[in-house]
Design an enzyme around this catalytic site. Structure first.
Site, mmCIF file in Angstrom:
data_model
loop_
_atom_site.group_PDB
_atom_site.id
_atom_site.type_symbol
_atom_site.label_atom_id
_atom_site.label_comp_id
_atom_site.label_asym_id
_atom_site.label_seq_id
_atom_site.Cartn_x
_atom_site.Cartn_y
_atom_site.Cartn_z
ATOM 1 N N ASP A 1 -40.127 35.427 3.007
ATOM 2 C CA ASP A 1 -40.673 33.878 3.573
ATOM 3 C C ASP A 1 -42.142 33.039 3.363
ATOM 4 O O ASP A 1 -42.976 33.982 3.021
ATOM 5 C CB ASP A 1 -40.337 33.516 5.505
ATOM 6 C CG ASP A 1 -39.960 32.450 5.854
ATOM 7 O OD1 ASP A 1 -40.054 31.588 5.099
ATOM 8 O OD2 ASP A 1 -39.277 32.483 7.270
ATOM 9 N N GLU B 1 -40.656 24.897 14.203
ATOM 10 C CA GLU B 1 -41.229 26.688 13.888
ATOM 11 C C GLU B 1 -42.348 26.831 14.972
ATOM 12 O O GLU B 1 -41.429 25.818 16.227
ATOM 13 C CB GLU B 1 -41.898 26.732 12.495
ATOM 14 C CG GLU B 1 -40.946 26.898 12.006
ATOM 15 C CD GLU B 1 -41.131 26.865 10.578
ATOM 16 O OE1 GLU B 1 -41.775 27.622 9.931
ATOM 17 O OE2 GLU B 1 -40.790 26.317 9.439
HETATM 18 C C1 BGC Z 1 -39.008 29.437 7.446
HETATM 19 C C2 BGC Z 1 -37.456 29.082 6.567
HETATM 20 C C3 BGC Z 1 -37.880 28.060 5.161
HETATM 21 C C4 BGC Z 1 -39.006 28.607 4.734
HETATM 22 C C5 BGC Z 1 -39.443 27.597 3.481
HETATM 23 C C6 BGC Z 1 -40.475 28.944 6.646
HETATM 24 O O1 BGC Z 1 -41.489 28.557 7.777
HETATM 25 O O2 BGC Z 1 -39.654 30.210 8.087
HETATM 26 O O3 BGC Z 1 -36.633 29.156 7.153
HETATM 27 O O4 BGC Z 1 -36.922 28.783 4.602
HETATM 28 O O5 BGC Z 1 -40.394 28.386 5.074
HETATM 29 O O6 BGC Z 1 -39.531 26.403 3.993
HETATM 30 C C1 BGC Z 2 -43.578 23.738 4.972
HETATM 31 C C2 BGC Z 2 -42.358 24.649 5.420
HETATM 32 C C3 BGC Z 2 -42.935 26.331 5.233
HETATM 33 C C4 BGC Z 2 -43.527 25.868 6.717
HETATM 34 C C5 BGC Z 2 -44.293 27.563 6.962
HETATM 35 C C6 BGC Z 2 -44.999 24.110 5.660
HETATM 36 O O1 BGC Z 2 -45.397 23.585 4.871
HETATM 37 O O2 BGC Z 2 -43.584 22.679 4.846
HETATM 38 O O3 BGC Z 2 -41.516 24.880 4.051
HETATM 39 O O4 BGC Z 2 -41.309 26.176 6.262
HETATM 40 O O5 BGC Z 2 -44.822 25.062 6.040
HETATM 41 O O6 BGC Z 2 -45.416 27.812 7.653
#
Ligand code: BGC
Ligand code: BGC
Length: 784
Positions: free
Chosen positions: A280, A480
């Site tokens: 991730d 998130e």
């Molecule tokens: C998230 C994932 C996601 C990835 C890519 C991460 O922060 O936890 O669920 O697939 O970013 O965007």
């Molecule tokens: C991204 C996401 C990712 C996240 C993680 C964002 O900037 O766009 O895809 O999941 O950062 O912290």
């Protein structure tokens, strides 16, 4: 899966011809916001992704054709001849988590929480099929879905990404959904044609972290980890899922990205998973001893592809060094490469040609096509849960005179939630959703067709007395950790007042509640005749109308227990002393009595953060949120004409706000709060309102910094000179204004509603990393 000797020997011959640089490149995935096709060529990168905020043009609403163009460019770079080295096509991963949600015009399904309520595995298969085809139109081959989290604490900001609080729903959905996305093992079009590659995520225990903290630690015995969190992965692997994403979270203190016994031992050895494990977002950097640009530990533990969005180059260099000096065992690197190649070969990528030449590519009329939207509408019908229906007020008669109120009624961002055109699902405007209907639009269509009358009035005012009011409100979008909360109490004084005033006028009320989790809403339940938990239904507002007017029957059942108190944050079926307000599986139909006794309205004291923190580390404290727009018409999400708000980085990702005044007229940015606060005690203690700001463009007109205690109760100080000074340093600057200044300017500090309002009619570009009520300091401004 059964090994295919022809395929394996192809992999062997590829690996035998690959350079070490190529191998290292294969195991690294970069984000399109930080990598170019030329980088991909030069560093042999095996994969790219678009994070939630990354698009091919840099604009959140980049048109579909730009995505396809970018897919071709990255593909071409991966296939550009390079001496004798074999060419290895790139794969592009994208979070198509509720439809192909990064693309303007795509069909947007309810988030998983709503699908969990549907209890309909075959529906999930069709959703997978639609999502895969829409991805194919843009040339993308890999989705980071489904999330198979079992969510145990609803404070978690990703509660809506899970199908439910027990393993049973995710376990029943995993195979049909994955087959919908990927096709069936053994079929000719497995992973090709109308299909794509899926990802089961986030392995393991992502929904079990202490306190529901995102990226936190799951403390549980091994048997608990196995019985509660692992079951959905078994049918996922059996159905042929080709990638598994490793969780940010840890298990009993050790981060998953470094857990060899689970990644290698369980997934690969015991479960015989032969696809690849992807990391991730910089998750490897959280392993003890690692940084985002250096972490062989993860590969050694069993990770096969690092997600290294912006860190890829440093990581490439350090990993290459480690491979050269032998500190990274070459067998492990070869095995990771082998797994990635296996998936690429299975998906036919070596023969597929450029993305725009593959089936469905460029057929953008399929994005949000009527057939696709019909599946989403059915999903909405099946996902709403009826919690109260006093006097069987539902279904409503569509020929009545109906008032549609609430700030969620005509609000695409609110009904689609996070992961919608942007990471947080914020910053969009109505025209970004050409193939969609807001809830209001869906209701209006139903009522018009029947000769009734529907009036939209977000604040609930009316001239002709309505027969009934539908009131739509709920959580603002988040994703998130930005959605993590201290408790599950829903605070929204405005909507409650609206319900109360309709009630006082004797108008029956139907509440449609939009949220990414179950929440304590007792006062709202009491003030509503009917109450519908609508979750985050997506693009099809018409599906909501179908249920309200009886064109479809309510069948949705709670996938999460509904809390009895605002501090009942981790109530799950099977718990000792299980005592929710509505149990897991509850859901009324309109054929049965739906009355509810009056519920207690005392909110448990918010188990909250320091109330003096209004905004810090990317989060608003205790029921505060940002509103922007023309003074008097502030909203979370107005058009971009006067002022825009977005996230920016200071110390951490998206930990700050960036506000831009366009200069087209008076515009304001305000921190609003769920309820007013009494700041007199703080003022007596000489406390100050303290902001950490960086001025990107100095103000071109006067700026006022104000507080408000309601209408005609604002006051503040001029700030233009201070900001102009700050601009000269081009550094982050702290500004502190004694609270007493606001009292002197006429603000009644015993009932502050908006503790911060910045207004100007000129241009101004300002970043803010924190706003708090803080101790006096010698740097305070005078009141002027
Ligand atoms: C998230 C994932 C996601 C990835 C890519 C991460 O922060 O936890 O669920 O697939 O970013 O965007
Ligand atoms: C991204 C996401 C990712 C996240 C993680 C964002 O900037 O766009 O895809 O999941 O950062 O912290």
């Amino acid at each position: 899966m059964k090994s295919d000797p022809t395929l394996e020997s192809r992999i062997n011959s590829l690996i035998a011809r690959m350079s070490l640089e190529q191998k290292v490149g294969q195991v690294i995935q970069a984000d399109i916001g930080s990598v170019t096709p030329e980088d991909v060529r030069q560093y042999h990168l095996g994969s790219i992704l678009n994070g939630g905020n990354s698009t091919p043009t840099g604009k959140y609403n980049a048109p579909a054709k730009e995505w396809l163009k970018a897919a071709d460019a990255f593909y071409a770079a991966s296939m550009a001849p390079d001496g004798k080295l074999p060419r290895i096509p790139i794969i592009w991963g994208s979070d198509a988590v509720h439809g192909h949600n990064n693309i303007v015009g795509a069909t947007l399904f309810p988030h998983n929480i709503g699908l969990g309520a549907a209890r309909d595995p075959e529906l999930l298969r069709r959703i997978g099929e639609v999502t895969a085809i829409e991805m194919r139109t843009t040339g993308l081959d890999w989705t980071f879905a489904p999330t198979l989290a079992v969510v145990r604490d609803d404070r978690w900001g990703r509660t809506y990404e899970g199908f439910g609080e027990t393993p049973e729903i995710a376990t029943s959905y995993a195979a049909p959904l994955i087959e919908g996305l990927q096709g069936k093992i053994g079929d000719k079009d497995w992973l090709r044609g109308p299909h794509i590659i899926a990802t089961a995520k986030h392995f393991l225990g992502d929904g079990g972290t202490t306190g529901g903290k995102d990226q936190g630690d799951t403390r549980i015995a091994e048997s608990g980890l196995r019985d509660l969190f692992s079951p959905p992965y078994l049918p996922a692997i059996k159905a042929g899922v080709q990638s598994i994403m490793v969780s940010f979270s840890g298990w009993n203190g050790a981060k998953m990205h470094g857990n060899k016994s689970l990644l290698n031992g369980v997934v690969k050895q015991r479960w015989n998973f032969d696809g690849f494990l992807v990391g991730d977002w910089n998750g490897h950097g959280q392993v003890a001893g690692c940084t985002v640009t250096s972490c062989t530990q993860s590969l050694v533990a069993g990770l096969d592809m690092y997600m290294a969005p912006d860190s890829w180059k440093g990581l490439y260099n350090s990993t290459l060094t480690a491979a050269r000096d032998g500190s990274l065992p070459i067998d492990r690197l070869d095995d990771a490469v082998r797994r990635i190649l296996r998936v690429k070969l299975r998906a036919g990528l070596f023969e597929a040609g450029k993305p725009s030449s593959r089936p469905y590519a460029g057929e953008f009329e399929r994005l949000g096509s009527p057939e696709h939207r019909a599946v989403a509408r059915e999903a909405v019908q099946k996902s709403l849960v009826l919690l109260k229906n006093a006097g069987r007020i539902l279904p409503l008669n569509a020929s009545a005179n109906i008032l549609i109120a609430g700030d969620g009624a005509d609000n695409m961002a609110k009904q689609t939630g996070g992961w919608t055109l942007s990471w947080q699902g914020t910053g969009t405007v109505r025209p970004d959703f050409p193939n969609a209907q807001t809830i209001w639009e869906g209701i209006a269509e139903a009522v018009d067709a029947t000769g009734g009358r529907a009036t939209l009035s977000p604040n609930g005012s009316y001239t002709t007395r309505p027969d009934v009011a539908i009131v739509v409100f709920g959580e603002d979008p988040y994703a998130e950790f930005q959605g993590d909360r201290a408790d599950v109490g829903y605070d929204d004084a405005r909507s409650l007042k609206l319900l109360h005033s309709l009630q006082a006028d004797g108008i029956p009320t139907v509440t449609v509640f939009l949220s990414g989790r179950p929440m304590w809403v007792n006062p709202f339940l009491n003030a509503s005749d009917a109450f519908v938990a609508a979750w985050l239904p997506g693009s099809e507002g018409g599906g909501v109308a179908d249920l309200l007017f009886g064109k479809a029957q309510f069948t949705g059942k709670l996938p999460y227990s509904w809390p009895k108190t605002s501090d009942q944050t981790a109530v799950n079926i099977g718990d000792k002393g299980y005592d929710p307000l509505f149990a897991y599986g509850f859901g009324l139909s309109t054929d049965e009595p739906g009355d509810l006794t009056t519920l207690p309205e005392d909110r448990a004291a918010p188990a909250q953060t320091d109330d003096n923190i209004l905004f810090a580390s990317g989060r608003f404290g205790n029921g505060r949120h940002l509103l922007i727009g023309a003074p008097g018409a502030l909203a979370t999400n107005p058009g971009p004409d006067l002022i825009t708000a977005e996230r920016t980085d200071r110390n951490a990702q998206e930990d700050s706000l960036r506000l831009r005044w366009k200069g087209g007229g008076r515009a304001a940015a305000a921190i609003a709060q769920d309820r007013s606060r009494d700041l007199t005690r703080q003022a007596n203690g000489d406390l100050a309102l303290e902001l950490d700001v960086k001025v990107n463009v100095a103000p071109t007109a006067d700026v006022s910094l104000m507080m408000s205690c309601g209408e005609k109760c604002t006051g503040g100080i001029p700030l233009r000179l201070t900001l102009a000074e700050a601009k000269k340093t081009d550094k982050w600057t702290r500004i502190a204004i004694p609270l007493s200044c606001f009292a002197q300017a006429g603000v009644d500090l015993s009932r502050v509603e908006e503790p911060l309002i910045l207004v100007t009619e000129g241009q101004l570009d300002l970043s803010i990393s924190s706003v708090r009520i803080a101790s006096p300091s010698d740097k305070q401004l005078s009141c002027q």
